[in-house]
Write a protein that holds these residues in place. Structure first.
Motif, short mmCIF file in Angstrom:
data_model
loop_
_atom_site.label_atom_id
_atom_site.label_comp_id
_atom_site.label_asym_id
_atom_site.label_seq_id
_atom_site.Cartn_x
_atom_site.Cartn_y
_atom_site.Cartn_z
N ILE A 51 -72.61 -11.94 74.76
CA ILE A 51 -72.61 -12.92 73.09
C ILE A 51 -70.93 -13.43 73.60
O ILE A 51 -70.74 -14.73 73.67
N MET A 52 -70.17 -12.29 73.38
CA MET A 52 -68.84 -12.64 72.38
C MET A 52 -68.22 -13.36 74.51
O MET A 52 -66.83 -13.51 74.57
N SER A 53 -68.58 -12.54 75.43
CA SER A 53 -67.81 -13.39 77.00
C SER A 53 -68.79 -14.68 77.52
O SER A 53 -68.14 -15.27 78.40
N GLN A 54 -69.86 -15.50 77.05
CA GLN A 54 -70.32 -16.52 77.69
C GLN A 54 -70.49 -16.80 76.36
O GLN A 54 -71.29 -16.86 75.53
N ARG A 55 -71.13 -18.56 77.13
CA ARG A 55 -71.48 -19.61 76.30
C ARG A 55 -73.30 -18.78 75.59
O ARG A 55 -73.78 -19.02 77.04
N VAL A 56 -73.59 -18.53 74.91
CA VAL A 56 -74.98 -18.71 74.47
C VAL A 56 -75.65 -19.46 73.99
O VAL A 56 -75.37 -19.84 72.79
N ASN A 57 -76.84 -20.16 73.83
CA ASN A 57 -77.05 -21.57 73.40
C ASN A 57 -78.32 -21.01 73.08
O ASN A 57 -79.54 -21.55 71.80
N TRP A 58 -79.42 -19.55 73.00
CA TRP A 58 -80.51 -19.40 72.42
C TRP A 58 -80.79 -17.76 72.44
O TRP A 58 -80.17 -17.10 73.70
N VAL A 59 -80.45 -16.96 71.54
CA VAL A 59 -81.84 -15.65 71.29
C VAL A 59 -82.56 -15.18 71.44
O VAL A 59 -83.00 -16.06 69.88
N LEU A 60 -83.90 -14.74 71.60
CA LEU A 60 -85.03 -14.60 70.90
C LEU A 60 -85.12 -13.09 70.99
O LEU A 60 -84.30 -12.31 71.58
N ASP A 61 -86.08 -13.41 70.03
CA ASP A 61 -86.84 -12.20 69.18
C ASP A 61 -87.90 -12.03 69.29
O ASP A 61 -88.60 -13.66 68.95
N ALA A 62 -88.91 -11.69 69.50
CA ALA A 62 -90.32 -11.76 69.33
C ALA A 62 -90.80 -10.19 69.61
O ALA A 62 -90.67 -8.85 69.67
N ASP A 63 -91.95 -10.24 68.84
CA ASP A 63 -93.16 -9.06 67.78
C ASP A 63 -93.63 -9.06 69.11
O ASP A 63 -95.21 -10.14 69.04
N ILE A 64 -94.31 -8.13 70.20
CA ILE A 64 -95.42 -8.18 71.27
C ILE A 64 -96.42 -7.33 71.13
O ILE A 64 -96.98 -7.71 72.25
N ARG A 65 -96.34 -6.79 69.86
CA ARG A 65 -97.28 -6.01 69.65
C ARG A 65 -98.05 -6.16 69.95
O ARG A 65 -99.84 -5.44 70.67
N SER A 66 -98.61 -7.47 68.89
CA SER A 66 -100.51 -7.26 69.48
C SER A 66 -100.75 -8.02 71.09
O SER A 66 -101.52 -8.41 71.05
N SER A 67 -99.46 -8.45 71.26
CA SER A 67 -100.17 -9.37 72.84
C SER A 67 -100.01 -8.14 73.83
O SER A 67 -100.73 -7.69 74.94
N TRP A 68 -99.69 -6.46 74.09
CA TRP A 68 -100.09 -5.54 74.63
C TRP A 68 -101.86 -5.31 74.93
O TRP A 68 -101.48 -4.88 75.85
N MET A 69 -102.86 -4.98 73.49
CA MET A 69 -103.60 -4.93 74.97
C MET A 69 -103.86 -5.83 75.79
O MET A 69 -104.85 -5.95 76.49
N ARG A 70 -103.88 -6.76 76.11
CA ARG A 70 -104.03 -7.99 76.71
C ARG A 70 -102.78 -7.38 78.65
O ARG A 70 -103.84 -7.78 78.82
N PHE A 71 -102.06 -6.83 78.50
CA PHE A 71 -101.35 -6.49 79.68
C PHE A 71 -101.68 -5.17 79.85
O PHE A 71 -101.77 -4.88 80.95
N HIS A 72 -102.48 -4.12 79.00
CA HIS A 72 -102.72 -2.76 79.09
C HIS A 72 -103.09 -2.07 79.22
O HIS A 72 -103.18 -1.86 80.66
N ASN A 73 -104.55 -3.85 80.21
CA ASN A 73 -105.28 -3.13 81.11
C ASN A 73 -105.67 -4.02 82.62
O ASN A 73 -106.21 -4.14 83.40
N ALA A 74 -104.44 -4.63 82.28
CA ALA A 74 -104.14 -5.76 83.68
C ALA A 74 -103.84 -4.29 85.06
O ALA A 74 -102.65 -3.81 84.81
N PRO A 75 -103.79 -4.69 86.15
CA PRO A 75 -103.71 -4.52 87.23
C PRO A 75 -102.10 -4.17 87.74
O PRO A 75 -101.54 -5.20 86.86
N ARG A 76 -101.92 -2.96 87.70
CA ARG A 76 -100.56 -3.37 88.50
C ARG A 76 -100.06 -3.69 89.99
O ARG A 76 -100.98 -3.71 90.99
N VAL A 77 -99.27 -4.91 90.33
CA VAL A 77 -99.63 -5.69 91.18
C VAL A 77 -98.26 -5.59 92.53
O VAL A 77 -96.94 -5.19 91.87
N LEU A 78 -98.13 -5.27 93.23
CA LEU A 78 -97.13 -4.59 93.90
C LEU A 78 -97.24 -5.22 95.83
O LEU A 78 -98.43 -5.09 96.27
#
Length: 84
Positions: A50-77
């Motif tokens: 933040i102090m060394s670059q121009r920052v246009n936005w900062v994102l703060d997100a609460d993703i706890r409710s989204s965890w179950m959606r990703f929990h059962n998703a297969p890992r892809v490599l």
């Protein structure tokens, strides 16, 4: 019943295995629950950015409710699902 010290050994082995699999996928600015990374380092990196670059936005997100959606998703490599 398993002895507590056996559980600790098993937990350590699982943690090392999972770290070896997933660590390569993390970006350099990922800090959550990673070996040799802590919240103080994350805040220091954020302050430096933040102090060394121009920052246009900062994102703060609460993703706890989204965890179950990703929990059962297969890992892809390499485009193919990995067996669970």
């Amino acid at each position: 019943m398993c002895h507590p010290w056996k559980n600790k050994i098993l937990q350590g082995a699982v943690a090392e295995t999972l770290s070896a699999i997933y660590e390569v996928d993390f970006l350099g600015f990922s800090y959550g629950f990673r070996p040799k990374r802590n919240p103080h380092q994350a805040l220091s990196s954020l302050h430096t950015a933040i102090m060394s670059q121009r920052v246009n936005w900062v994102l703060d997100a609460d993703i706890r409710s989204s965890w179950m959606r990703f929990h059962n998703a297969p890992r892809v490599l390499d485009g193919s699902p990995q067996a669970k």
